[in-house]
Write a protein that holds these residues in place. Structure first.
Motif, mmCIF file in Angstrom:
data_model
loop_
_atom_site.group_PDB
_atom_site.id
_atom_site.type_symbol
_atom_site.label_atom_id
_atom_site.label_comp_id
_atom_site.label_asym_id
_atom_site.label_seq_id
_atom_site.Cartn_x
_atom_site.Cartn_y
_atom_site.Cartn_z
ATOM 1 N N ALA A 24 0.929 -1.300 0.073
ATOM 2 C CA ALA A 24 0.204 -0.202 0.093
ATOM 3 C C ALA A 24 0.814 1.397 0.028
ATOM 4 N N SER A 25 1.998 1.303 0.696
ATOM 5 C CA SER A 25 2.785 2.554 0.914
ATOM 6 C C SER A 25 3.634 2.795 -0.431
ATOM 7 N N CYS A 26 4.151 1.505 -0.850
ATOM 8 C CA CYS A 26 4.728 1.712 -2.366
ATOM 9 C C CYS A 26 3.774 2.180 -3.471
ATOM 10 N N LYS A 27 2.444 1.594 -3.437
ATOM 11 C CA LYS A 27 1.601 2.334 -4.701
ATOM 12 C C LYS A 27 1.227 3.732 -4.221
ATOM 13 N N ALA A 28 1.048 4.178 -2.952
ATOM 14 C CA ALA A 28 0.794 5.607 -2.538
ATOM 15 C C ALA A 28 1.966 6.346 -3.102
ATOM 16 N N ALA A 29 3.255 5.692 -2.786
ATOM 17 C CA ALA A 29 4.203 6.538 -3.409
ATOM 18 C C ALA A 29 4.382 6.512 -4.904
ATOM 19 N N GLU A 30 3.920 5.855 -5.434
ATOM 20 C CA GLU A 30 3.840 5.934 -6.908
ATOM 21 C C GLU A 30 2.856 6.989 -7.600
ATOM 22 N N MET A 31 1.778 6.915 -6.702
ATOM 23 C CA MET A 31 0.784 8.006 -7.156
ATOM 24 C C MET A 31 1.131 9.584 -6.682
ATOM 25 N N VAL A 32 2.281 9.500 -5.629
ATOM 26 C CA VAL A 32 2.581 10.804 -5.294
ATOM 27 C C VAL A 32 3.550 11.176 -6.352
ATOM 28 N N ALA A 33 4.359 10.444 -6.809
ATOM 29 C CA ALA A 33 5.641 10.698 -7.807
ATOM 30 C C ALA A 33 4.558 11.437 -8.941
ATOM 31 N N TYR A 34 3.454 10.569 -9.222
ATOM 32 C CA TYR A 34 2.805 10.884 -10.621
ATOM 33 C C TYR A 34 2.097 12.526 -10.251
ATOM 34 N N ALA A 35 1.522 12.661 -9.133
ATOM 35 C CA ALA A 35 0.706 13.931 -8.821
ATOM 36 C C ALA A 35 1.908 14.947 -8.544
ATOM 37 N N ARG A 36 3.080 14.752 -8.091
ATOM 38 C CA ARG A 36 3.933 15.841 -7.826
ATOM 39 C C ARG A 36 4.424 16.352 -9.440
ATOM 40 N N GLU A 37 4.559 15.205 -10.355
ATOM 41 C CA GLU A 37 4.851 15.893 -11.539
ATOM 42 C C GLU A 37 3.673 16.518 -12.390
ATOM 43 N N VAL A 38 2.494 16.204 -12.164
ATOM 44 C CA VAL A 38 1.504 16.982 -12.614
ATOM 45 C C VAL A 38 1.355 18.347 -12.181
ATOM 46 N N LEU A 39 1.599 18.283 -10.763
ATOM 47 C CA LEU A 39 1.603 19.554 -10.147
ATOM 48 C C LEU A 39 2.814 20.533 -10.745
ATOM 49 N N ARG A 40 3.885 20.082 -10.837
ATOM 50 C CA ARG A 40 5.045 20.771 -11.621
ATOM 51 C C ARG A 40 4.528 21.343 -12.760
ATOM 52 N N ALA A 41 4.041 20.366 -13.768
ATOM 53 C CA ALA A 41 3.652 20.830 -15.013
ATOM 54 C C ALA A 41 2.575 21.855 -14.926
ATOM 55 N N LEU A 42 1.800 22.036 -13.899
ATOM 56 C CA LEU A 42 0.806 23.072 -13.990
ATOM 57 C C LEU A 42 1.526 24.404 -13.134
ATOM 58 N N GLY A 43 2.742 24.449 -12.660
ATOM 59 C CA GLY A 43 3.191 25.429 -12.295
ATOM 60 C C GLY A 43 3.356 25.499 -10.725
ATOM 61 N N ASP A 44 2.878 24.411 -9.902
ATOM 62 C CA ASP A 44 2.883 24.344 -8.561
ATOM 63 C C ASP A 44 3.936 23.437 -8.124
ATOM 64 N N VAL A 45 5.012 23.746 -7.883
ATOM 65 C CA VAL A 45 6.110 22.793 -7.591
ATOM 66 C C VAL A 45 6.266 22.234 -6.198
ATOM 67 N N CYS A 46 6.175 21.013 -5.907
ATOM 68 C CA CYS A 46 6.189 20.726 -4.547
ATOM 69 C C CYS A 46 7.650 20.906 -3.999
ATOM 70 N N THR A 47 8.179 21.682 -3.020
ATOM 71 C CA THR A 47 9.460 21.862 -2.603
ATOM 72 C C THR A 47 9.693 21.158 -1.384
ATOM 73 N N GLU A 48 8.809 20.590 -0.632
ATOM 74 C CA GLU A 48 9.101 19.695 0.488
ATOM 75 C C GLU A 48 8.469 18.105 0.061
ATOM 76 N N PRO A 49 8.932 17.199 0.906
ATOM 77 C CA PRO A 49 8.693 15.861 0.739
ATOM 78 C C PRO A 49 7.095 15.852 0.817
ATOM 79 N N THR A 50 6.549 14.925 0.445
ATOM 80 C CA THR A 50 4.884 14.619 0.518
ATOM 81 C C THR A 50 4.788 13.659 1.497
ATOM 82 N N LEU A 51 4.048 13.919 2.427
ATOM 83 C CA LEU A 51 3.553 13.088 3.462
ATOM 84 C C LEU A 51 2.806 11.886 2.955
ATOM 85 N N ILE A 52 3.266 10.547 3.256
ATOM 86 C CA ILE A 52 2.471 9.374 3.118
ATOM 87 C C ILE A 52 2.348 8.711 4.515
ATOM 88 N N GLY A 53 1.175 8.379 4.938
ATOM 89 C CA GLY A 53 0.680 7.927 6.153
ATOM 90 C C GLY A 53 0.350 6.597 6.277
#
Length: 169
Positions: free
Chosen positions: A54-83
């Motif tokens: 579950a955590s690894c699948k969440a990390a895959e989605m986080v990587a994808y979402a961070r790339e989408v946000l970067r493309a939209l101009g909202d760069v994530c500068t801090e690590p994304t929390l996975i619970g």
């Protein structure tokens, strides 16, 4: 409590004889932008292993979402929390615990540990009572369900404006 405004993921898994599933939810700006419940496609030997998936699948989605946000101009500068609500999973992924009894599936953690090291994400322990993804993987109490839905939808009780007086013109 509603989800935070920054990108965040919560992952949970259930392990048993006939009910092996994982659930994850990705939130952004206070509400769910992605959620899923999926059957584990393999036989697992422990709750730690199912939580690792579950955590690894969440990390895959986080990587994808961070790339989408970067493309939209909202760069994530801090690590994304996975619970995660599994302490053994948290300790192993963060390199804090001794994984001697989990050597047979440590390869699962390889990419997750790389993402943590690169500060793309971080894994935190979320107590089971506070894990909003529980509602995606198991039967929960009504109170737990409502708490999860508040987190996922950013639905907060609001006060309604008073109705206008009947004689108002």
């Amino acid at each position: 409590e509603a989800a935070p405004h920054q990108l965040e993921a919560m992952a949970d898994a259930t392990w048993g004889v006939d009910h092996n599933v994982y659930g994850l939810v990705l939130t952004y700006h206070g509400a769910a932008v992605y959620h899923t419940t999926k059957k584990l496609g393999l036989i697992v030997d422990s709750s730690m292993e199912s939580e690792a998936i579950a955590s690894c699948k969440a990390a895959e989605m986080v990587a994808y979402a961070r790339e989408v946000l970067r493309a939209l101009g909202d760069v994530c500068t801090e690590p994304t929390l996975i619970g995660t609500d599994n302490l053994a999973n948290h300790s192993t992924a963060m390199g804090l615990g001794c994984p001697s009894r989990s050597k047979h599936f440590l390869r699962r953690y390889f990419v997750l540990k790389q993402r943590i090291k690169a500060e793309e994400c971080t894994l935190v322990h979320v107590p089971g009572a506070d894990m909003p993804a529980d509602a995606l993987t198991k039967w929960v109490t009504k109170d737990k369900y409502l708490k999860s839905m508040t987190y996922l939808t950013n639905d907060r009780p609001t006060t309604s404006p008073a109705p206008p007086p009947a004689n108002a013109t």
